[in-house]
Motif scaffolding. Sequence first.
Motif, short mmCIF file in Angstrom:
data_model
loop_
_atom_site.label_atom_id
_atom_site.label_comp_id
_atom_site.label_asym_id
_atom_site.label_seq_id
_atom_site.Cartn_x
_atom_site.Cartn_y
_atom_site.Cartn_z
N ASN A 55 6.85 -3.00 9.31
CA ASN A 55 5.67 -3.21 8.48
C ASN A 55 6.01 -2.86 7.03
O ASN A 55 5.66 -1.78 6.54
CB ASN A 55 4.49 -2.38 8.96
N PRO A 56 6.67 -3.79 6.32
CA PRO A 56 7.07 -3.51 4.94
C PRO A 56 5.92 -3.50 3.95
O PRO A 56 6.14 -3.24 2.75
CB PRO A 56 8.04 -4.67 4.63
N GLY A 57 4.70 -3.74 4.42
CA GLY A 57 3.54 -3.67 3.55
C GLY A 57 3.19 -2.24 3.15
O GLY A 57 2.43 -2.03 2.20
N PHE A 58 3.73 -1.27 3.88
CA PHE A 58 3.53 0.14 3.54
C PHE A 58 4.76 0.67 2.81
O PHE A 58 5.90 0.41 3.22
CB PHE A 58 3.31 0.99 4.79
N VAL A 59 4.53 1.44 1.76
CA VAL A 59 5.60 2.18 1.09
C VAL A 59 5.23 3.66 1.16
O VAL A 59 4.12 4.05 0.78
CB VAL A 59 5.76 1.77 -0.39
N PHE A 60 6.15 4.48 1.65
CA PHE A 60 5.90 5.90 1.81
C PHE A 60 6.80 6.71 0.88
O PHE A 60 7.97 6.38 0.68
CB PHE A 60 6.14 6.34 3.26
N TYR A 61 6.22 7.77 0.34
CA TYR A 61 6.96 8.74 -0.47
C TYR A 61 6.88 10.09 0.23
O TYR A 61 5.81 10.50 0.67
CB TYR A 61 6.36 8.84 -1.87
N ASP A 62 8.02 10.78 0.31
CA ASP A 62 8.09 12.04 1.05
C ASP A 62 8.39 13.18 0.08
O ASP A 62 9.29 13.10 -0.74
CB ASP A 62 9.19 11.94 2.11
N SER A 63 7.62 14.26 0.21
CA SER A 63 7.79 15.41 -0.68
C SER A 63 8.76 16.43 -0.12
O SER A 63 8.64 17.61 -0.40
CB SER A 63 6.43 16.10 -0.90
N ARG A 64 9.72 16.01 0.68
CA ARG A 64 10.64 16.95 1.33
C ARG A 64 11.19 17.96 0.34
O ARG A 64 11.64 17.62 -0.74
CB ARG A 64 11.81 16.18 1.96
N ILE A 112 11.55 12.59 -4.95
CA ILE A 112 10.26 12.15 -4.46
C ILE A 112 9.97 10.70 -4.83
O ILE A 112 9.13 10.04 -4.23
CB ILE A 112 9.14 13.08 -4.98
N GLU A 113 10.70 10.17 -5.82
CA GLU A 113 10.51 8.78 -6.23
C GLU A 113 11.11 7.79 -5.23
O GLU A 113 10.82 6.59 -5.28
CB GLU A 113 11.14 8.53 -7.61
N ASN A 114 11.97 8.27 -4.32
CA ASN A 114 12.56 7.38 -3.32
C ASN A 114 11.47 6.79 -2.44
O ASN A 114 10.52 7.47 -2.06
CB ASN A 114 13.55 8.14 -2.44
N GLU A 115 11.62 5.52 -2.10
CA GLU A 115 10.63 4.81 -1.29
C GLU A 115 11.16 4.59 0.12
O GLU A 115 12.30 4.16 0.31
CB GLU A 115 10.29 3.45 -1.93
N MET A 116 10.33 4.90 1.10
CA MET A 116 10.66 4.66 2.51
C MET A 116 9.88 3.45 2.99
O MET A 116 8.65 3.38 2.82
CB MET A 116 10.32 5.88 3.37
N VAL A 117 10.59 2.53 3.61
CA VAL A 117 9.97 1.30 4.11
C VAL A 117 10.46 1.02 5.53
O VAL A 117 11.67 1.05 5.78
CB VAL A 117 10.31 0.09 3.21
N PHE A 118 9.53 0.78 6.43
CA PHE A 118 9.88 0.40 7.80
C PHE A 118 9.84 -1.12 7.90
O PHE A 118 8.84 -1.75 7.51
CB PHE A 118 8.89 1.02 8.79
N GLN A 119 10.90 -1.72 8.41
CA GLN A 119 10.95 -3.17 8.49
C GLN A 119 9.90 -3.76 9.43
O GLN A 119 9.55 -4.93 9.32
CB GLN A 119 12.35 -3.62 8.92
N PHE A 154 0.86 -1.19 0.00
CA PHE A 154 0.00 0.00 0.00
C PHE A 154 0.90 1.23 0.00
O PHE A 154 1.77 1.39 0.87
CB PHE A 154 -0.90 0.00 1.24
N ARG A 155 0.65 2.13 -0.95
CA ARG A 155 1.56 3.25 -1.19
C ARG A 155 0.93 4.59 -0.76
O ARG A 155 -0.18 4.92 -1.19
CB ARG A 155 1.96 3.30 -2.67
N ILE A 156 1.69 5.33 0.06
CA ILE A 156 1.19 6.59 0.61
C ILE A 156 2.20 7.71 0.35
O ILE A 156 3.39 7.57 0.63
CB ILE A 156 0.97 6.46 2.14
N LEU A 157 1.70 8.81 -0.20
CA LEU A 157 2.51 10.02 -0.35
C LEU A 157 2.23 10.92 0.85
O LEU A 157 1.07 11.24 1.11
CB LEU A 157 2.16 10.75 -1.64
N ILE A 158 3.26 11.29 1.58
CA ILE A 158 3.10 12.18 2.72
C ILE A 158 3.76 13.52 2.39
O ILE A 158 4.91 13.58 1.97
CB ILE A 158 3.66 11.57 4.03
N ILE A 159 2.98 14.58 2.53
CA ILE A 159 3.43 15.92 2.17
C ILE A 159 3.37 16.81 3.41
O ILE A 159 2.49 16.65 4.26
CB ILE A 159 2.53 16.53 1.07
N GLY A 160 4.27 17.76 3.51
CA GLY A 160 4.22 18.68 4.63
C GLY A 160 5.55 19.37 4.86
O GLY A 160 6.58 18.96 4.34
#
Length: 261
Positions: free
Chosen positions: A74-83, A65-72, A13-19
């Motif tokens: 719960n690797p079922g989540f993939v996060f993208y950060d708009s830093r 922004i294409e870089n993927e962040m994954v926490f071990q 499941f892929r989530i873009l987090i912006i802020g």
Amino acid sequence: MDASKIRQNIDRFRILIIGRANAGKTTILKRVCNTRENPEIYNSAGEEIDPAVLMAPRERGVHDIENEMVFQSNPGFVFYDSRGFEAGGQSEFDKVKAFITSRSTERRSLGDRIHVIWYCIPMDEDSRSFTEAEVKFFTQCDTGNIAVIVLFTKFDALSDDEFAELIGKGVSRKDAEALAPQHAKEAFENGPQLKLLYNRKGNQRPPRCHICLADMDKDDADCGILIECTAKTLDDDTLKQMFISTQRTNVELCMRYAVEM
């Protein structure tokens, strides 16, 4: 459809987090994934990136922004950060807009799209006015069918202000502590932030909903409201089931949706 069959089509499941910087984004992601560890970061080719390399250049716009962040945890989540997007520059905005467009098109498989956007806006004292980047996003960025949820973070700062005001009026500390959260909620609901967000005349795509998050940095912080809101917001039943089965912080939610769906 059970979770195993869903994962044949959507593995994560892929989530873009912006802020903005210091909006509490990483803290929230750690709560969602129930960990204190930092994420592993991968480039678009799937190669792991040393976080130290990413942190070295502090100039805005260096982050991909294409870089993927994954926490071990719960690797079922993939996060993208708009830093870097908070800088408000046209170049950064165009990159985020292009990323959302490319990840929302039906030409991509459902599993490769962005499934939800969490937009974090901090409510501590120096940050309550919307930035140029935030105004630009909600008035000019067409997010298509991707659900956008606004997270008003650090909401406890509003309660602190209301508490101080009540004390100044002679209210006892005990009563002020009890009254401050409700006063903060009422002041916020009548404030300018929600009027801007849900102004359908000026907005390309108003957010589906918003939530207020307080004290997320505390050990007993609960992200349940975020999990609940995200699940309710997802229109696609496959995505909804995927999200619910991926999250591990709300067992009750899994059981309830297992009955309903």
